[in-house]
Design a protein around this motif. Structure first.
Motif, PDB file in Angstrom:
ATOM      1  N   LYS A  57       3.264   5.091  -6.775  1.00  0.00           N
ATOM      2  CA  LYS A  57       2.281   5.023  -7.856  1.00  0.00           C
ATOM      3  C   LYS A  57       2.916   5.638  -9.107  1.00  0.00           C
ATOM      4  O   LYS A  57       3.539   6.686  -9.044  1.00  0.00           O
ATOM      5  N   SER A  99       0.826  -1.206   0.000  1.00  0.00           N
ATOM      6  CA  SER A  99       0.000   0.000   0.000  1.00  0.00           C
ATOM      7  C   SER A  99       0.863   1.260   0.000  1.00  0.00           C
ATOM      8  O   SER A  99       0.413   2.319  -0.426  1.00  0.00           O
ATOM      9  N   ARG A 151      -6.958   9.515 -13.628  1.00  0.00           N
ATOM     10  CA  ARG A 151      -6.921  10.684 -12.740  1.00  0.00           C
ATOM     11  C   ARG A 151      -5.658  11.483 -13.011  1.00  0.00           C
ATOM     12  O   ARG A 151      -4.591  10.927 -13.239  1.00  0.00           O
ATOM     13  N   SER A 207      -2.736   2.720 -15.265  1.00  0.00           N
ATOM     14  CA  SER A 207      -3.663   1.746 -14.684  1.00  0.00           C
ATOM     15  C   SER A 207      -2.977   0.460 -14.271  1.00  0.00           C
ATOM     16  O   SER A 207      -3.556  -0.360 -13.592  1.00  0.00           O
ATOM     17  N   ASN A 245      -2.403   0.691 -10.134  1.00  0.00           N
ATOM     18  CA  ASN A 245      -3.593   1.005  -9.344  1.00  0.00           C
ATOM     19  C   ASN A 245      -4.776   1.297 -10.257  1.00  0.00           C
ATOM     20  O   ASN A 245      -4.902   2.416 -10.766  1.00  0.00           O
ATOM     21  N   PRO A 246      -5.666   0.341 -10.446  1.00  0.00           N
ATOM     22  CA  PRO A 246      -6.815   0.583 -11.336  1.00  0.00           C
ATOM     23  C   PRO A 246      -7.743   1.688 -10.838  1.00  0.00           C
ATOM     24  O   PRO A 246      -8.392   2.353 -11.641  1.00  0.00           O
ATOM     25  N   GLU A 247      -7.794   1.917  -9.517  1.00  0.00           N
ATOM     26  CA  GLU A 247      -8.701   2.951  -8.997  1.00  0.00           C
ATOM     27  C   GLU A 247      -8.213   4.365  -9.317  1.00  0.00           C
ATOM     28  O   GLU A 247      -8.984   5.309  -9.272  1.00  0.00           O
ATOM     29  N   LEU A 248      -6.925   4.527  -9.656  1.00  0.00           N
ATOM     30  CA  LEU A 248      -6.383   5.846 -10.006  1.00  0.00           C
ATOM     31  C   LEU A 248      -6.343   6.076 -11.515  1.00  0.00           C
ATOM     32  O   LEU A 248      -5.946   7.144 -11.959  1.00  0.00           O
ATOM     33  N   LYS A 249      -6.768   5.102 -12.314  1.00  0.00           N
ATOM     34  CA  LYS A 249      -6.644   5.202 -13.772  1.00  0.00           C
ATOM     35  C   LYS A 249      -7.360   6.440 -14.310  1.00  0.00           C
ATOM     36  O   LYS A 249      -8.498   6.710 -13.977  1.00  0.00           O
ATOM     37  N   THR A 298      -0.265  10.664  -3.448  1.00  0.00           N
ATOM     38  CA  THR A 298      -1.130  10.916  -4.607  1.00  0.00           C
ATOM     39  C   THR A 298      -2.341  11.785  -4.286  1.00  0.00           C
ATOM     40  O   THR A 298      -3.157  12.027  -5.156  1.00  0.00           O
ATOM     41  N   GLU A 299      -2.469  12.260  -3.060  1.00  0.00           N
ATOM     42  CA  GLU A 299      -3.644  13.043  -2.681  1.00  0.00           C
ATOM     43  C   GLU A 299      -3.444  14.541  -2.856  1.00  0.00           C
ATOM     44  O   GLU A 299      -4.360  15.262  -3.199  1.00  0.00           O
TER      45      GLU A 299
END
Length: 95
Positions: free
Chosen positions: A31, A27, A66, A57, A60-64, A87-88
């Motif tokens: 990224k 985790s 962005r 992607s 991390n597919p959830e950040l694709k 990344t935030e």
């Protein structure tokens, strides 16, 4: 001969790591993001380049898809891949 046995024991102790620690370390993995646009130079002497990056992607597919504006110190050009630890947070825009 004693040094060899110590090295083997050290390697064995490194291998006996719980799977939970690997999940937690994953985790915190960097990224990957591709530089899409160079926005300009910033900083008191222009040593920082402000860029727009888009996350890939593959890690991390959830950040694709962005995108963020980030500050980069050092040479960078469009198409470069950055490894971002955080990344935030987004950089403030140039004025």
């Amino acid at each position: 001969v004693e040094f060899t046995s110590v090295a083997i024991l050290a390697q064995a102790s490194l291998l006996s790591v719980s799977p939970l620690s690997f999940a937690m370390a994953d985790s915190n993995a960097p990224k990957l993001a591709v530089v899409r646009q160079i926005l300009g130079r910033t900083g008191s002497r222009g040593g920082v380049i402000q860029v727009k990056v888009e996350f890939t992607s593959e890690d991390n597919p959830e950040l694709k898809g962005r995108s963020l504006v980030r500050n980069v110190k050092g040479p960078v050009r469009e198409g470069d891949i950055l490894a971002l630890l955080e990344t935030e947070r987004e950089a403030r825009r140039l004025r």
